[in-house]
Design a protein around this motif. Structure first.
Motif, PDB file in Angstrom:
ATOM      1  N   ASP A   5       9.783  47.390  48.812  1.00 41.98           N
ATOM      2  CA  ASP A   5      10.677  46.703  48.031  1.00 41.98           C
ATOM      3  C   ASP A   5      12.248  47.302  48.167  1.00 41.98           C
ATOM      4  OD1 ASP A   5      12.075  45.325  46.077  1.00 41.98           O
ATOM      5  OD2 ASP A   5      10.808  45.633  44.360  1.00 41.98           O
ATOM      6  N   SER A   6      12.942  46.696  49.193  1.00 36.83           N
ATOM      7  CA  SER A   6      14.147  47.271  49.556  1.00 36.83           C
ATOM      8  C   SER A   6      15.254  47.188  48.407  1.00 36.83           C
ATOM      9  CB  SER A   6      14.602  46.936  50.790  1.00 36.83           C
ATOM     10  OG  SER A   6      14.634  45.496  51.095  1.00 36.83           O
ATOM     11  N   ALA A   7      15.109  45.778  47.647  1.00 35.27           N
ATOM     12  CA  ALA A   7      15.851  45.470  46.655  1.00 35.27           C
ATOM     13  C   ALA A   7      15.794  46.530  45.495  1.00 35.27           C
ATOM     14  CB  ALA A   7      15.559  44.181  46.117  1.00 35.27           C
ATOM     15  N   CYS A   8      14.582  46.857  45.104  1.00 34.59           N
ATOM     16  CA  CYS A   8      14.454  48.091  44.102  1.00 34.59           C
ATOM     17  C   CYS A   8      15.238  49.258  44.467  1.00 34.59           C
ATOM     18  CB  CYS A   8      12.912  48.201  43.952  1.00 34.59           C
ATOM     19  SG  CYS A   8      12.703  49.450  42.668  1.00 34.59           S
ATOM     20  N   VAL A   9      14.822  49.740  45.603  1.00 35.29           N
ATOM     21  CA  VAL A   9      15.727  50.903  46.253  1.00 35.29           C
ATOM     22  C   VAL A   9      17.043  50.633  46.251  1.00 35.29           C
ATOM     23  CG1 VAL A   9      15.752  52.391  48.198  1.00 35.29           C
ATOM     24  CG2 VAL A   9      13.583  51.612  47.695  1.00 35.29           C
ATOM     25  N   ALA A  10      17.555  49.636  46.570  1.00 35.79           N
ATOM     26  CA  ALA A  10      18.871  49.431  46.763  1.00 35.79           C
ATOM     27  C   ALA A  10      19.626  49.585  45.199  1.00 35.79           C
ATOM     28  CB  ALA A  10      19.424  48.010  47.287  1.00 35.79           C
ATOM     29  N   ARG A  11      18.953  49.005  44.276  1.00 37.75           N
ATOM     30  CA  ARG A  11      19.379  48.741  42.807  1.00 37.75           C
ATOM     31  C   ARG A  11      19.267  50.318  42.236  1.00 37.75           C
ATOM     32  NH1 ARG A  11      15.697  45.090  42.343  1.00 37.75           N
ATOM     33  NH2 ARG A  11      14.280  46.257  41.169  1.00 37.75           N
ATOM     34  N   ILE A  12      18.490  51.196  42.605  1.00 36.55           N
ATOM     35  CA  ILE A  12      18.272  52.587  42.286  1.00 36.55           C
ATOM     36  C   ILE A  12      19.512  52.997  42.952  1.00 36.55           C
ATOM     37  CG2 ILE A  12      17.174  54.495  42.298  1.00 36.55           C
ATOM     38  CD1 ILE A  12      14.612  52.637  41.936  1.00 36.55           C
ATOM     39  N   VAL A  13      19.548  52.933  44.076  1.00 38.45           N
ATOM     40  CA  VAL A  13      20.652  53.921  44.760  1.00 38.45           C
ATOM     41  C   VAL A  13      22.155  53.610  44.188  1.00 38.45           C
ATOM     42  CG1 VAL A  13      21.886  54.203  46.921  1.00 38.45           C
ATOM     43  CG2 VAL A  13      19.352  54.345  46.827  1.00 38.45           C
ATOM     44  N   ASP A  14      22.237  52.210  44.203  1.00 42.11           N
ATOM     45  CA  ASP A  14      23.412  51.654  43.407  1.00 42.11           C
ATOM     46  C   ASP A  14      23.675  52.277  41.860  1.00 42.11           C
ATOM     47  OD1 ASP A  14      24.273  50.262  45.652  1.00 42.11           O
ATOM     48  OD2 ASP A  14      23.737  48.355  44.794  1.00 42.11           O
ATOM     49  N   ARG A  15      22.535  52.520  41.428  1.00 38.51           N
ATOM     50  CA  ARG A  15      22.637  53.027  39.998  1.00 38.51           C
ATOM     51  C   ARG A  15      23.561  54.175  39.810  1.00 38.51           C
ATOM     52  NH1 ARG A  15      17.212  52.739  37.578  1.00 38.51           N
ATOM     53  NH2 ARG A  15      17.528  50.608  38.063  1.00 38.51           N
ATOM     54  N   TYR A  16      23.257  55.203  40.885  1.00 33.32           N
ATOM     55  CA  TYR A  16      23.490  56.406  41.157  1.00 33.32           C
ATOM     56  C   TYR A  16      24.670  56.679  41.881  1.00 33.32           C
ATOM     57  CZ  TYR A  16      19.493  57.612  38.179  1.00 33.32           C
ATOM     58  OH  TYR A  16      18.723  57.663  37.385  1.00 33.32           O
ATOM     59  N   GLY A  17      25.524  55.527  42.288  1.00 31.72           N
ATOM     60  CA  GLY A  17      26.402  55.361  43.159  1.00 31.72           C
ATOM     61  C   GLY A  17      26.168  56.006  44.499  1.00 31.72           C
ATOM     62  N   GLY A  18      25.062  55.850  45.159  1.00 30.85           N
ATOM     63  CA  GLY A  18      24.540  56.218  46.251  1.00 30.85           C
ATOM     64  C   GLY A  18      24.931  57.673  46.672  1.00 30.85           C
ATOM     65  N   ASP A  19      24.984  58.442  45.724  1.00 25.82           N
ATOM     66  CA  ASP A  19      25.121  59.964  45.630  1.00 25.82           C
ATOM     67  C   ASP A  19      23.915  60.539  46.024  1.00 25.82           C
ATOM     68  OD1 ASP A  19      25.752  62.760  45.354  1.00 25.82           O
ATOM     69  OD2 ASP A  19      26.728  62.514  43.252  1.00 25.82           O
ATOM     70  N   PRO A  20      23.858  61.418  47.333  1.00 20.25           N
ATOM     71  CA  PRO A  20      22.406  62.206  47.501  1.00 20.25           C
ATOM     72  C   PRO A  20      22.075  63.433  46.851  1.00 20.25           C
ATOM     73  CG  PRO A  20      24.146  61.662  49.362  1.00 20.25           C
ATOM     74  CD  PRO A  20      24.666  61.332  48.061  1.00 20.25           C
ATOM     75  N   ASP A  21      23.145  63.915  45.984  1.00 17.97           N
ATOM     76  CA  ASP A  21      22.834  64.952  45.028  1.00 17.97           C
ATOM     77  C   ASP A  21      22.196  64.423  43.921  1.00 17.97           C
ATOM     78  OD1 ASP A  21      24.227  66.774  46.423  1.00 17.97           O
ATOM     79  OD2 ASP A  21      26.186  66.349  45.439  1.00 17.97           O
ATOM     80  N   MET A  22      21.791  63.109  43.640  1.00 19.65           N
ATOM     81  CA  MET A  22      21.057  62.687  42.532  1.00 19.65           C
ATOM     82  C   MET A  22      19.725  62.260  43.041  1.00 19.65           C
ATOM     83  SD  MET A  22      23.244  62.902  40.178  1.00 19.65           S
ATOM     84  CE  MET A  22      22.520  61.931  38.819  1.00 19.65           C
ATOM     85  N   LEU A  23      19.308  62.698  44.289  1.00 18.88           N
ATOM     86  CA  LEU A  23      18.082  62.465  44.849  1.00 18.88           C
ATOM     87  C   LEU A  23      16.794  62.366  43.769  1.00 18.88           C
ATOM     88  CD1 LEU A  23      16.337  61.662  47.208  1.00 18.88           C
ATOM     89  CD2 LEU A  23      16.021  64.132  47.672  1.00 18.88           C
TER      90      LEU A  23
END
Length: 173
Positions: A5-23
């Motif tokens: 579910d790449s859309a789900c992953v994309a939404r979650i990553v967007d929610r955190y501004g794509g910040d890897p520190d928010m892994l």
């Protein structure tokens, strides 16, 4: 194997501004959405964040709150504290693992049970103790524990000796 579910992953990553520190929060959100951390979603997270998959798996395996396999319909926690162990929890654990094809921290192949041996459940006077779906059962034997789980697997309420814990029990004393 579940579909990515790449859309789900994309939404979650967007929610955190794509910040890897928010892994970690991203992984928590994936687990909340999927019920566990599916490999496909973790690979997509790795690709999207440009974080090595090995790093993501090291986080997933370090924290006990993360699951790499789906949780079973029923949860089993078996106390392996000293008193419970001395009163037979080790034998109960071995038998349950063989009888229901379980591994510590894993889910049975039929998806019925997730088995978690734990250090202590705070009910030493009733050792050995097992918690099934949040309900405590004490003074177990190998045979009682096996029978209880067969009852649960069949959709019946277990007939073991229920134990009251926490404030309800304390308020009655």
């Amino acid at each position: 194997m579940p579909e990515l579910d790449s859309a789900c992953v994309a939404r979650i990553v967007d929610r955190y501004g794509g910040d890897p520190d928010m892994l970690i929060p991203m992984m928590q959100d994936i687990q909340a959405e999927c019920g566990y951390l599916p490999r496909a979603e973790l690979k997509e997270l790795s690709r999207t964040l440009q974080v090595p998959l090995a790093r993501i798996y090291s986080v997933a395996t370090f924290y006990a709150s993360f699951r790499l396999v789906p949780k079973g319909e029923h949860t089993i926690q078996l106390c392996m504290g000293t008193v419970c162990y001395l009163k037979g929890a080790g034998q109960i654990s071995d038998t349950l693992q063989k009888e229901f094809s379980l591994v510590a921290g894993g889910t049975s192949p039929d998806g019925k049970f997730t088995f978690s041996p734990v250090n202590c459940v705070g009910a030493c006077a009733l050792a050995p103790v097992m918690v099934v779906d949040g309900q405590y059962y004490g003074n177990l034997t190998v045979d009682k524990a096996v029978e209880m789980l067969h009852q649960v697997a069949a959709g019946q309420a277990p007939l073991g000796e229920k134990v009251e814990t926490g404030t309800k029990a304390a308020s009655r004393n």
